[in-house]
Motif scaffolding. Structure first.
Motif, PDB file in Angstrom:
ATOM      1  N   THR A 168       0.828  -1.208   0.000  1.00 38.36           N
ATOM      2  CA  THR A 168       0.000   0.000   0.000  1.00 38.36           C
ATOM      3  C   THR A 168       0.861   1.255   0.000  1.00 38.36           C
ATOM      4  O   THR A 168       0.600   2.206  -0.759  1.00 38.36           O
ATOM      5  CB  THR A 168      -0.932   0.007   1.223  1.00 38.36           C
ATOM      6  OG1 THR A 168      -1.826  -1.107   1.126  1.00 38.36           O
ATOM      7  CG2 THR A 168      -1.745   1.290   1.283  1.00 38.36           C
ATOM      8  N   VAL A 169       1.889   1.290   0.845  1.00 37.98           N
ATOM      9  CA  VAL A 169       2.775   2.461   0.895  1.00 37.98           C
ATOM     10  C   VAL A 169       3.486   2.644  -0.436  1.00 37.98           C
ATOM     11  O   VAL A 169       3.549   3.758  -0.981  1.00 37.98           O
ATOM     12  CB  VAL A 169       3.794   2.327   2.045  1.00 37.98           C
ATOM     13  CG1 VAL A 169       4.862   3.419   1.945  1.00 37.98           C
ATOM     14  CG2 VAL A 169       3.093   2.402   3.397  1.00 37.98           C
ATOM     15  N   ALA A 170       4.031   1.569  -0.975  1.00 37.40           N
ATOM     16  CA  ALA A 170       4.748   1.659  -2.248  1.00 37.40           C
ATOM     17  C   ALA A 170       3.834   2.144  -3.364  1.00 37.40           C
ATOM     18  O   ALA A 170       4.224   2.973  -4.201  1.00 37.40           O
ATOM     19  CB  ALA A 170       5.350   0.302  -2.606  1.00 37.40           C
ATOM     20  N   ARG A 171       2.604   1.665  -3.390  1.00 37.62           N
ATOM     21  CA  ARG A 171       1.648   2.067  -4.430  1.00 37.62           C
ATOM     22  C   ARG A 171       1.214   3.521  -4.226  1.00 37.62           C
ATOM     23  O   ARG A 171       1.060   4.277  -5.198  1.00 37.62           O
ATOM     24  CB  ARG A 171       0.440   1.136  -4.403  1.00 37.62           C
ATOM     25  CG  ARG A 171      -0.510   1.325  -5.584  1.00 37.62           C
ATOM     26  CD  ARG A 171      -1.636   0.325  -5.542  1.00 37.62           C
ATOM     27  NE  ARG A 171      -1.134  -1.056  -5.520  1.00 37.62           N
ATOM     28  CZ  ARG A 171      -1.212  -1.870  -4.469  1.00 37.62           C
ATOM     29  NH1 ARG A 171      -1.773  -1.434  -3.346  1.00 37.62           N
ATOM     30  NH2 ARG A 171      -0.738  -3.088  -4.535  1.00 37.62           N
ATOM     31  N   THR A 172       1.028   3.924  -2.986  1.00 34.38           N
ATOM     32  CA  THR A 172       0.613   5.297  -2.690  1.00 34.38           C
ATOM     33  C   THR A 172       1.668   6.293  -3.142  1.00 34.38           C
ATOM     34  O   THR A 172       1.358   7.325  -3.754  1.00 34.38           O
ATOM     35  CB  THR A 172       0.342   5.467  -1.185  1.00 34.38           C
ATOM     36  OG1 THR A 172      -0.717   4.586  -0.792  1.00 34.38           O
ATOM     37  CG2 THR A 172      -0.050   6.900  -0.857  1.00 34.38           C
ATOM     38  N   VAL A 173       2.920   5.985  -2.863  1.00 38.88           N
ATOM     39  CA  VAL A 173       4.012   6.870  -3.280  1.00 38.88           C
ATOM     40  C   VAL A 173       4.116   6.890  -4.798  1.00 38.88           C
ATOM     41  O   VAL A 173       4.311   7.958  -5.406  1.00 38.88           O
ATOM     42  CB  VAL A 173       5.340   6.428  -2.641  1.00 38.88           C
ATOM     43  CG1 VAL A 173       6.506   7.232  -3.206  1.00 38.88           C
ATOM     44  CG2 VAL A 173       5.276   6.589  -1.119  1.00 38.88           C
ATOM     45  N   ARG A 174       3.969   5.730  -5.417  1.00 40.10           N
ATOM     46  CA  ARG A 174       4.091   5.667  -6.877  1.00 40.10           C
ATOM     47  C   ARG A 174       3.029   6.521  -7.568  1.00 40.10           C
ATOM     48  O   ARG A 174       3.309   7.173  -8.577  1.00 40.10           O
ATOM     49  CB  ARG A 174       3.971   4.202  -7.334  1.00 40.10           C
ATOM     50  CG  ARG A 174       3.839   4.019  -8.833  1.00 40.10           C
ATOM     51  CD  ARG A 174       5.045   4.558  -9.586  1.00 40.10           C
ATOM     52  NE  ARG A 174       4.793   4.645 -11.009  1.00 40.10           N
ATOM     53  CZ  ARG A 174       4.279   5.715 -11.624  1.00 40.10           C
ATOM     54  NH1 ARG A 174       3.942   6.804 -10.927  1.00 40.10           N
ATOM     55  NH2 ARG A 174       4.127   5.717 -12.927  1.00 40.10           N
ATOM     56  N   THR A 175       1.815   6.520  -7.038  1.00 42.83           N
ATOM     57  CA  THR A 175       0.725   7.234  -7.702  1.00 42.83           C
ATOM     58  C   THR A 175       0.628   8.703  -7.293  1.00 42.83           C
ATOM     59  O   THR A 175      -0.179   9.444  -7.859  1.00 42.83           O
ATOM     60  CB  THR A 175      -0.616   6.538  -7.423  1.00 42.83           C
ATOM     61  OG1 THR A 175      -0.827   6.450  -6.004  1.00 42.83           O
ATOM     62  CG2 THR A 175      -0.633   5.144  -8.026  1.00 42.83           C
ATOM     63  N   ALA A 176       1.433   9.125  -6.334  1.00 51.65           N
ATOM     64  CA  ALA A 176       1.365  10.511  -5.864  1.00 51.65           C
ATOM     65  C   ALA A 176       1.962  11.494  -6.870  1.00 51.65           C
ATOM     66  O   ALA A 176       1.583  12.666  -6.891  1.00 51.65           O
ATOM     67  CB  ALA A 176       2.070  10.646  -4.518  1.00 51.65           C
ATOM     68  N   TRP A 177       2.893  11.027  -7.715  1.00 50.73           N
ATOM     69  CA  TRP A 177       3.552  11.874  -8.710  1.00 50.73           C
ATOM     70  C   TRP A 177       3.718  11.078 -10.005  1.00 50.73           C
ATOM     71  O   TRP A 177       3.776   9.844  -9.981  1.00 50.73           O
ATOM     72  CB  TRP A 177       4.928  12.317  -8.227  1.00 50.73           C
ATOM     73  CG  TRP A 177       4.888  13.159  -6.993  1.00 50.73           C
ATOM     74  CD1 TRP A 177       4.687  14.513  -6.909  1.00 50.73           C
ATOM     75  CD2 TRP A 177       5.077  12.706  -5.642  1.00 50.73           C
ATOM     76  NE1 TRP A 177       4.726  14.927  -5.598  1.00 50.73           N
ATOM     77  CE2 TRP A 177       4.959  13.841  -4.798  1.00 50.73           C
ATOM     78  CE3 TRP A 177       5.329  11.466  -5.057  1.00 50.73           C
ATOM     79  CZ2 TRP A 177       5.088  13.765  -3.414  1.00 50.73           C
ATOM     80  CZ3 TRP A 177       5.448  11.382  -3.684  1.00 50.73           C
ATOM     81  CH2 TRP A 177       5.330  12.523  -2.878  1.00 50.73           C
ATOM     82  N   PRO A 178       3.842  11.772 -11.133  1.00 51.37           N
ATOM     83  CA  PRO A 178       4.030  11.052 -12.405  1.00 51.37           C
ATOM     84  C   PRO A 178       5.340  10.276 -12.477  1.00 51.37           C
ATOM     85  O   PRO A 178       5.366   9.130 -12.954  1.00 51.37           O
ATOM     86  CB  PRO A 178       3.978  12.167 -13.451  1.00 51.37           C
ATOM     87  CG  PRO A 178       3.218  13.274 -12.796  1.00 51.37           C
ATOM     88  CD  PRO A 178       3.586  13.209 -11.345  1.00 51.37           C
ATOM     89  N   THR A 179       6.435  10.900 -12.011  1.00 48.14           N
ATOM     90  CA  THR A 179       7.751  10.263 -12.172  1.00 48.14           C
ATOM     91  C   THR A 179       8.611  10.428 -10.915  1.00 48.14           C
ATOM     92  O   THR A 179       9.659  11.091 -10.941  1.00 48.14           O
ATOM     93  CB  THR A 179       8.496  10.848 -13.383  1.00 48.14           C
ATOM     94  OG1 THR A 179       8.531  12.297 -13.271  1.00 48.14           O
ATOM     95  CG2 THR A 179       7.836  10.450 -14.679  1.00 48.14           C
ATOM     96  N   PRO A 180       8.211   9.823  -9.816  1.00 43.74           N
ATOM     97  CA  PRO A 180       9.042   9.896  -8.609  1.00 43.74           C
ATOM     98  C   PRO A 180      10.182   8.879  -8.664  1.00 43.74           C
ATOM     99  O   PRO A 180      10.181   7.952  -9.488  1.00 43.74           O
ATOM    100  CB  PRO A 180       8.062   9.531  -7.496  1.00 43.74           C
ATOM    101  CG  PRO A 180       7.128   8.562  -8.171  1.00 43.74           C
ATOM    102  CD  PRO A 180       6.989   9.047  -9.592  1.00 43.74           C
ATOM    103  N   THR A 181      11.149   9.059  -7.774  1.00 48.20           N
ATOM    104  CA  THR A 181      12.203   8.073  -7.539  1.00 48.20           C
ATOM    105  C   THR A 181      12.089   7.625  -6.090  1.00 48.20           C
ATOM    106  O   THR A 181      11.954   8.458  -5.189  1.00 48.20           O
ATOM    107  CB  THR A 181      13.604   8.673  -7.770  1.00 48.20           C
ATOM    108  OG1 THR A 181      13.731   9.049  -9.146  1.00 48.20           O
ATOM    109  CG2 THR A 181      14.693   7.672  -7.422  1.00 48.20           C
ATOM    110  N   LEU A 182      12.112   6.331  -5.859  1.00 46.58           N
ATOM    111  CA  LEU A 182      12.053   5.782  -4.512  1.00 46.58           C
ATOM    112  C   LEU A 182      13.448   5.356  -4.083  1.00 46.58           C
ATOM    113  O   LEU A 182      14.148   4.659  -4.818  1.00 46.58           O
ATOM    114  CB  LEU A 182      11.097   4.581  -4.468  1.00 46.58           C
ATOM    115  CG  LEU A 182      11.021   3.800  -3.159  1.00 46.58           C
ATOM    116  CD1 LEU A 182      10.486   4.676  -2.030  1.00 46.58           C
ATOM    117  CD2 LEU A 182      10.151   2.556  -3.330  1.00 46.58           C
ATOM    118  N   VAL A 183      13.843   5.773  -2.883  1.00 43.59           N
ATOM    119  CA  VAL A 183      15.124   5.373  -2.296  1.00 43.59           C
ATOM    120  C   VAL A 183      14.809   4.701  -0.965  1.00 43.59           C
ATOM    121  O   VAL A 183      14.158   5.306  -0.098  1.00 43.59           O
ATOM    122  CB  VAL A 183      16.051   6.584  -2.050  1.00 43.59           C
ATOM    123  CG1 VAL A 183      17.422   6.115  -1.566  1.00 43.59           C
ATOM    124  CG2 VAL A 183      16.180   7.437  -3.304  1.00 43.59           C
TER     125      VAL A 183
END
Length: 287
Positions: A185-200
């Motif tokens: 859920t957290v990973a999906r929420t962050v992914r959909t919050a912006w068009p092109t984010p980077t996760l670290v």
């Protein structure tokens, strides 16, 4: 959301430590190892602000972890490695947004050059943090967002920052406290919050957790925190949430190269590959 305000620098709300959730108190462990590192002759991370948060209660919280040399060295190494990932982006794009979820006593907005910074954590943590290191004193724009993670939706807390362009989102030391469903859920929420984010983020394999995470896991549980590393692999959960793995670097290998973990490289490359490869800093791009 506006950042926390109205606290005098150096003041300490007496109720905040008492009201902190057990999982939030583990932030003192991470802060303590950075404070000790900064005092050392050859700092790895060099967080000169960490000591500000280490009250007598904080040092008491850290005491059960003091003798855990390898995990402590790994904790400092992972923080420095994420520092370096962020520095590399900020050096070429100083206006990059950096969002830190579960920020604890993170001080990167004060130590790194550039960036538009957003820190999210529990209200009691940010209240203490604001008293000791006010957001208004940061050399970079900094907004602190109090959120009760178990009651409030993460998507709502991120919504005011949708104007950030290609943000870097840092999730450090958080996954072991979440279930598989919560990680997804957290990973999906962050992914959909912006068009092109980077996760670290940092990643532990199931083998690493089983073989090497027992002692520190028990100490964390003794604080009352819900340490419950996912028994499977975290990486596929993140990838299934819309992320593509870009880089992965060994935390233990980094610490060994710096001499803070005593392990010859040949040994890590042979008998202890599960130790070397089991804990890493990973970056993901949106897919």
């Amino acid at each position: 959301m506006a950042h926390l305000g109205g606290l005098e620098a150096g003041s300490l709300p007496q109720t905040s430590y008492v009201s902190m959730k057990p999982v939030s108190k583990t932030a003192y462990y991470c802060c303590a190892v950075r404070a000790l590192d900064a005092r050392s002759a050859s700092p790895v991370c060099g967080d000169g602000f960490a000591d500000r948060f280490m009250t007598p209660e904080a040092w008491q919280t850290f005491e059960p972890f003091r003798d855990l040399a390898p995990p402590n060295a790994s904790n400092v190494a992972r923080h420095r490695m994420i520092d370096d990932v962020l520095r590399a982006r900020l050096s070429s794009r100083p206006d990059t947004g950096v969002v830190i979820i579960g920020a604890g006593f993170d001080t990167r907005a004060f130590r790194l050059s550039g960036g538009r910074w957003v820190e999210l954590d529990e209200p009691a943590v940010l209240e203490l943090k604001e008293a000791k290191l006010p957001a208004r004193d940061a050399p970079n724009p900094l907004t602190r967002v109090p959120i009760e993670f178990d009651r409030e939706p993460l998507a709502g807390a991120l919504a005011p920052f949708h104007d950030l362009v290609d943000p870097m989102v840092v999730i450090e030391g958080v996954w072991p406290y979440l279930t598989a469903d919560e990680i997804s859920t957290v990973a999906r929420t962050v992914r959909t919050a912006w068009p092109t984010p980077t996760l670290v983020c940092d990643l532990m394999t199931a083998t690493f957790t089983r073989r090497y995470g027992g002692t520190i896991g028990r100490r964390i549980q003794e604080l009352g925190a819900n340490w419950r590393p996912f028994r499977g692999e975290t990486l596929p959960l993140i990838e299934a949430a819309g992320w593509r793995l870009q880089t992965r670097e060994s935390v233990v290998g980094y610490a060994a190269a710096r001499g803070t973990i005593k392990a010859p490289r040949w040994l890590l490359a042979t008998l202890f590959r599960s130790l070397r490869d089991g804990y890493s800093i990973a970056t993901f791009s949106a897919r």
